[in-house]
Design a protein around this motif. Structure first.
Motif, PDB file in Angstrom:
ATOM      1  N   GLU A  65     -36.837  -6.367 -10.809  1.00 16.85           N
ATOM      2  CA  GLU A  65     -38.012  -6.654  -9.933  1.00 16.85           C
ATOM      3  C   GLU A  65     -37.570  -7.878  -8.809  1.00 16.85           C
ATOM      4  OE1 GLU A  65     -40.214  -7.717 -13.520  1.00 16.85           O
ATOM      5  OE2 GLU A  65     -40.953  -5.590 -13.444  1.00 16.85           O
ATOM      6  N   ARG A  66     -37.191  -8.828  -9.160  1.00 18.41           N
ATOM      7  CA  ARG A  66     -36.690 -10.162  -8.666  1.00 18.41           C
ATOM      8  C   ARG A  66     -35.793  -9.655  -7.057  1.00 18.41           C
ATOM      9  NH1 ARG A  66     -38.293 -13.429  -5.220  1.00 18.41           N
ATOM     10  NH2 ARG A  66     -37.049 -15.523  -4.816  1.00 18.41           N
ATOM     11  N   LEU A  67     -35.329  -8.569  -7.420  1.00 14.23           N
ATOM     12  CA  LEU A  67     -34.469  -8.396  -5.491  1.00 14.23           C
ATOM     13  C   LEU A  67     -35.167  -7.442  -5.207  1.00 14.23           C
ATOM     14  CD1 LEU A  67     -30.422  -7.217  -7.642  1.00 14.23           C
ATOM     15  CD2 LEU A  67     -31.387  -9.297  -6.066  1.00 14.23           C
ATOM     16  N   GLU A  68     -35.875  -7.221  -6.241  1.00 10.64           N
ATOM     17  CA  GLU A  68     -36.740  -5.554  -5.449  1.00 10.64           C
ATOM     18  C   GLU A  68     -37.805  -6.379  -4.083  1.00 10.64           C
ATOM     19  OE1 GLU A  68     -40.379  -2.515  -6.370  1.00 10.64           O
ATOM     20  OE2 GLU A  68     -38.228  -2.296  -7.691  1.00 10.64           O
ATOM     21  N   LYS A  69     -38.201  -7.721  -4.686  1.00  7.75           N
ATOM     22  CA  LYS A  69     -39.607  -8.581  -4.180  1.00  7.75           C
ATOM     23  C   LYS A  69     -38.263  -8.912  -2.890  1.00  7.75           C
ATOM     24  CE  LYS A  69     -42.423  -9.830  -7.915  1.00  7.75           C
ATOM     25  NZ  LYS A  69     -42.511 -11.377  -8.657  1.00  7.75           N
ATOM     26  N   GLY A  70     -36.963  -9.269  -2.895  1.00  5.25           N
ATOM     27  CA  GLY A  70     -36.362  -9.811  -2.269  1.00  5.25           C
ATOM     28  C   GLY A  70     -35.962 -11.444  -2.460  1.00  5.25           C
ATOM     29  N   LEU A  71     -34.998 -12.038  -1.560  1.00  6.62           N
ATOM     30  CA  LEU A  71     -34.436 -13.393  -1.473  1.00  6.62           C
ATOM     31  C   LEU A  71     -34.340 -13.460   0.005  1.00  6.62           C
ATOM     32  CD1 LEU A  71     -31.152 -12.756  -4.013  1.00  6.62           C
ATOM     33  CD2 LEU A  71     -33.526 -14.059  -4.736  1.00  6.62           C
ATOM     34  N   ARG A  72     -34.699 -14.549   0.273  1.00  5.78           N
ATOM     35  CA  ARG A  72     -33.960 -15.235   1.699  1.00  5.78           C
ATOM     36  C   ARG A  72     -32.674 -15.199   2.324  1.00  5.78           C
ATOM     37  NH1 ARG A  72     -37.970 -20.185   0.128  1.00  5.78           N
ATOM     38  NH2 ARG A  72     -40.085 -18.456   0.230  1.00  5.78           N
TER      39      ARG A  72
END
Length: 145
Positions: free
Chosen positions: A19-26
């Motif tokens: 889920e966190r990777l789907e939201k994206g990292l900077r």
């Protein structure tokens, strides 16, 4: 054999990281990453996260570096959302499954080609001996008596 608690914790960690990777990292180095599996040790202190990256070899290496640099942030976020006393440390490991699958496909293709060659040779083959190689009783000896 993994306990039920280990399995539940591993599954929850996999979902949270995905889920966190789907939201994206900077991190611009991060490519299209898929979390394939998570394995947690028996003492729940360490989690091995297996991932695959769609793209070239340099994109895979860059995404691996991006995941390593984001490990602390991901661990703290998982710790907040899991609600366990000790948050497991994370280790990101590239999954060899796509490479192994490609190797198996190559081996299967080679086996099919060899089977076709053998079938071609068998179609034009003839017997080495007589057409009916089985020994038959001698009928002439019985007629003489």
């Amino acid at each position: 054999m993994a306990s039920e608690r280990q399995a539940r914790l591993a599954d929850r960690i996999r979902v949270l990281i995905a889920e966190r990777l789907e939201k994206g990292l900077r991190d611009p180095r991060l490519g299209f990453v898929t979390i394939t599996d998570v394995r947690v040790t028996g003492d729940l202190q360490h989690a091995s996260v297996f991932y695959t990256v769609l793209g070239s070899e340099e994109e895979r290496l860059a995404s691996g570096e991006a995941l390593k640099s984001a490990t602390g942030m991901l661990r703290s976020e998982i710790g907040r959302k899991l609600g366990v006393r000790l948050t497991p440390s994370l280790e990101f490991i590239p999954d060899a499954l796509p490479d192994n699958a490609g190797h198996i496909e190559d081996l299967l293709r080679e086996a099919r080609e060899r089977d076709e060659q053998v079938a071609g040779l068998a179609a034009s083959a003839t017997f080495a001996g007589e057409a009916d190689p089985y020994v038959k009783p001698r009928e002439l000896e019985y007629e003489e008596d």
